[in-house]
Write a protein that holds these residues in place. Structure first.
Motif, PDB file in Angstrom:
ATOM      1  N   UNK A 154     -19.794  26.824  -1.478  1.00  0.00           N
ATOM      2  CA  UNK A 154     -19.590  26.274  -0.137  1.00  0.00           C
ATOM      3  C   UNK A 154     -20.047  24.826  -0.165  1.00  0.00           C
ATOM      4  N   UNK A 155     -19.258  23.929   0.420  1.00  0.00           N
ATOM      5  CA  UNK A 155     -19.600  22.502   0.452  1.00  0.00           C
ATOM      6  C   UNK A 155     -19.526  22.000   1.886  1.00  0.00           C
ATOM      7  N   UNK A 156     -20.596  21.350   2.319  1.00  0.00           N
ATOM      8  CA  UNK A 156     -20.581  20.611   3.579  1.00  0.00           C
ATOM      9  C   UNK A 156     -20.575  19.137   3.196  1.00  0.00           C
ATOM     10  N   UNK A 157     -19.493  18.446   3.548  1.00  0.00           N
ATOM     11  CA  UNK A 157     -19.334  17.046   3.165  1.00  0.00           C
ATOM     12  C   UNK A 157     -19.702  16.142   4.334  1.00  0.00           C
ATOM     13  N   UNK A 158     -20.720  15.315   4.120  1.00  0.00           N
ATOM     14  CA  UNK A 158     -21.155  14.360   5.132  1.00  0.00           C
ATOM     15  C   UNK A 158     -20.506  13.001   4.892  1.00  0.00           C
ATOM     16  N   UNK A 159     -20.128  12.333   5.972  1.00  0.00           N
ATOM     17  CA  UNK A 159     -19.693  10.937   5.912  1.00  0.00           C
ATOM     18  C   UNK A 159     -20.837  10.069   6.420  1.00  0.00           C
ATOM     19  N   UNK A 160     -21.266   9.119   5.599  1.00  0.00           N
ATOM     20  CA  UNK A 160     -22.431   8.297   5.926  1.00  0.00           C
ATOM     21  C   UNK A 160     -22.027   6.824   5.953  1.00  0.00           C
ATOM     22  N   UNK A 161     -22.286   6.169   7.085  1.00  0.00           N
ATOM     23  CA  UNK A 161     -21.988   4.748   7.245  1.00  0.00           C
ATOM     24  C   UNK A 161     -23.215   3.925   6.878  1.00  0.00           C
ATOM     25  N   UNK A 162     -23.023   2.921   6.001  1.00  0.00           N
ATOM     26  CA  UNK A 162     -24.148   2.146   5.473  1.00  0.00           C
ATOM     27  C   UNK A 162     -23.819   0.654   5.474  1.00  0.00           C
ATOM     28  N   UNK A 163     -24.800  -0.144   5.848  1.00  0.00           N
ATOM     29  CA  UNK A 163     -24.712  -1.594   5.698  1.00  0.00           C
ATOM     30  C   UNK A 163     -25.739  -2.041   4.672  1.00  0.00           C
ATOM     31  N   UNK A 189     -19.452   9.420   0.927  1.00  0.00           N
ATOM     32  CA  UNK A 189     -19.316  10.864   1.069  1.00  0.00           C
ATOM     33  C   UNK A 189     -20.457  11.521   0.315  1.00  0.00           C
ATOM     34  N   UNK A 190     -21.148  12.426   0.962  1.00  0.00           N
ATOM     35  CA  UNK A 190     -22.273  13.132   0.338  1.00  0.00           C
ATOM     36  C   UNK A 190     -22.008  14.626   0.444  1.00  0.00           C
ATOM     37  N   UNK A 191     -21.936  15.300  -0.699  1.00  0.00           N
ATOM     38  CA  UNK A 191     -21.635  16.730  -0.721  1.00  0.00           C
ATOM     39  C   UNK A 191     -22.916  17.558  -0.783  1.00  0.00           C
ATOM     40  N   UNK A 192     -23.056  18.442   0.194  1.00  0.00           N
ATOM     41  CA  UNK A 192     -24.155  19.416   0.211  1.00  0.00           C
ATOM     42  C   UNK A 192     -23.577  20.736  -0.276  1.00  0.00           C
ATOM     43  N   UNK A 193     -24.090  21.213  -1.406  1.00  0.00           N
ATOM     44  CA  UNK A 193     -23.489  22.351  -2.100  1.00  0.00           C
ATOM     45  C   UNK A 193     -24.356  23.585  -2.007  1.00  0.00           C
ATOM     46  N   UNK A 194     -23.674  24.724  -1.785  1.00  0.00           N
ATOM     47  CA  UNK A 194     -24.362  26.014  -1.841  1.00  0.00           C
ATOM     48  C   UNK A 194     -23.570  26.916  -2.771  1.00  0.00           C
ATOM     49  N   UNK A 237     -27.556  36.983   1.877  1.00  0.00           N
ATOM     50  CA  UNK A 237     -26.594  36.589   0.873  1.00  0.00           C
ATOM     51  C   UNK A 237     -26.960  35.219   0.309  1.00  0.00           C
ATOM     52  N   UNK A 238     -27.744  34.448   1.078  1.00  0.00           N
ATOM     53  CA  UNK A 238     -28.195  33.126   0.619  1.00  0.00           C
ATOM     54  C   UNK A 238     -29.167  33.295  -0.545  1.00  0.00           C
ATOM     55  N   UNK A 239     -28.637  33.464  -1.743  1.00  0.00           N
ATOM     56  CA  UNK A 239     -29.499  33.682  -2.903  1.00  0.00           C
ATOM     57  C   UNK A 239     -29.888  32.386  -3.588  1.00  0.00           C
ATOM     58  N   UNK A 240     -29.348  31.281  -3.113  1.00  0.00           N
ATOM     59  CA  UNK A 240     -29.723  29.986  -3.660  1.00  0.00           C
ATOM     60  C   UNK A 240     -29.881  28.991  -2.515  1.00  0.00           C
ATOM     61  N   UNK A 241     -30.635  27.950  -2.790  1.00  0.00           N
ATOM     62  CA  UNK A 241     -30.867  26.959  -1.737  1.00  0.00           C
ATOM     63  C   UNK A 241     -29.761  25.915  -1.752  1.00  0.00           C
ATOM     64  N   UNK A 242     -29.669  25.171  -0.651  1.00  0.00           N
ATOM     65  CA  UNK A 242     -28.724  24.070  -0.559  1.00  0.00           C
ATOM     66  C   UNK A 242     -29.171  22.935  -1.467  1.00  0.00           C
ATOM     67  N   UNK A 243     -28.209  22.298  -2.133  1.00  0.00           N
ATOM     68  CA  UNK A 243     -28.482  21.142  -2.974  1.00  0.00           C
ATOM     69  C   UNK A 243     -27.394  20.087  -2.757  1.00  0.00           C
ATOM     70  N   UNK A 244     -27.804  18.824  -2.800  1.00  0.00           N
ATOM     71  CA  UNK A 244     -26.829  17.741  -2.726  1.00  0.00           C
ATOM     72  C   UNK A 244     -26.273  17.508  -4.125  1.00  0.00           C
ATOM     73  N   UNK A 245     -24.947  17.544  -4.216  1.00  0.00           N
ATOM     74  CA  UNK A 245     -24.313  17.586  -5.534  1.00  0.00           C
ATOM     75  C   UNK A 245     -23.489  16.351  -5.882  1.00  0.00           C
TER      76      UNK A 245
END
Length: 257
Positions: A154-163, A189-194, A237-245
């Motif tokens: 499972x991937x939650x993709x964040x959009x991050x605005x940076x200056x 784009x920052x992917x949070x992976x589970x 079912x969450x047998x692993x923690x979230x990680x940024x990938x």
């Protein structure tokens, strides 16, 4: 005398045409500059516009409101504010890692894949005798852009605005890319992976295969703690923690990596 007067007249005529054309073109340029930048001086207006763009954050298309109901169905304990802040920290850590040449600035919640990607960039820069600068980074906004589910992850993709002041120099300090004086407004784009544990997953179409130990009903939500039919507590079912990938800059500018 006649042979001399004619060329002089021709030259005078050409000069008049050039001057007149120059005045006409200059008038057109002033009109354009006044219309586009509000000033008669085209270069002054261009530089002012450049400075304005350097201080204007890139907009972020937010899909947070659309995807959060699905995310919370799968992961009831998911804290959007917590992970939004973590995603911002990952971007800051990423920029610092590339600029300092050390992955020590990356947060603990990143995968080895992300660390290795940063190391590849660092090694490429060092091999080319180049130095990438990221100075005074400011994170303006962070929102969910996509929610991706497959049978194994499972991937939650964040959009991050940076200056940030972003520029590349060679070993002699010569500017190769970027701008020392104006900020770059960009998106990451920052992917949070589970990753679901394959040892406890079956062939269920959503990548789930657990059943309630009491009534045998299927456990359909990824973060479910109780059976929705009989209320019996179940192993998450969450047998692993979230990680940024992954971290990817969404830009058309030419970079060394």
């Amino acid at each position: 005398m006649g042979n001399i007067i004619i060329p002089l007249a021709v030259i005078a005529g050409l000069v008049a045409v050039i001057v007149g054309g120059g005045l006409f073109i200059g008038h057109k340029i002033k009109r354009f500059s006044r219309s586009a930048f509000g000033t008669d001086n085209l270069m002054e207006g261009y530089n002012a516009q450049k400075r304005k763009l350097a201080e204007t954050p890139r907009s972020v298309q937010s899909m947070t409101g659309i995807y959060m109901p699905s995310i919370l169905r799968d992961f009831p304990d998911f804290d959007i504010d917590l992970y939004r802040n973590k995603a911002k920290n990952v971007v800051r850590g990423w920029l610092n890692a590339i600029a300092t040449g050390s992955t020590a600035t990356l947060p603990e919640e990143v995968t080895e894949t992300l660390k290795n990607h940063a190391l590849e960039i660092i090694e490429t820069l060092q091999a080319n005798g180049q130095k990438q600068y990221y100075k005074e980074p400011v994170v303006h906004a962070c929102e969910i852009g996509r929610y991706i589910k497959t049978g194994s992850e499972v991937i939650i993709r964040f959009n991050v605005s940076v200056g940030v002041y972003a520029y590349l120099e060679d070993e002699n300090g010569k500017l190769l890319n970027g701008d020392r004086d104006n900020k770059l407004q960009t998106l990451f784009e920052v992917d949070l992976l589970y990753v679901q544990d394959a040892d406890v997953m079956g062939v269920y179409e959503e990548g789930l295969g657990l059943s309630c130990p009491n009534c045998g009903a299927p456990i359909r939500n990824l973060g479910q703690k109780f059976c929705e039919y009989c209320g019996t507590g179940v192993i998450e079912v969450n047998t692993r923690v979230w990680k940024f990938n992954a971290v990817r800059e969404q830009t058309k500018r030419r970079t060394a990596f």
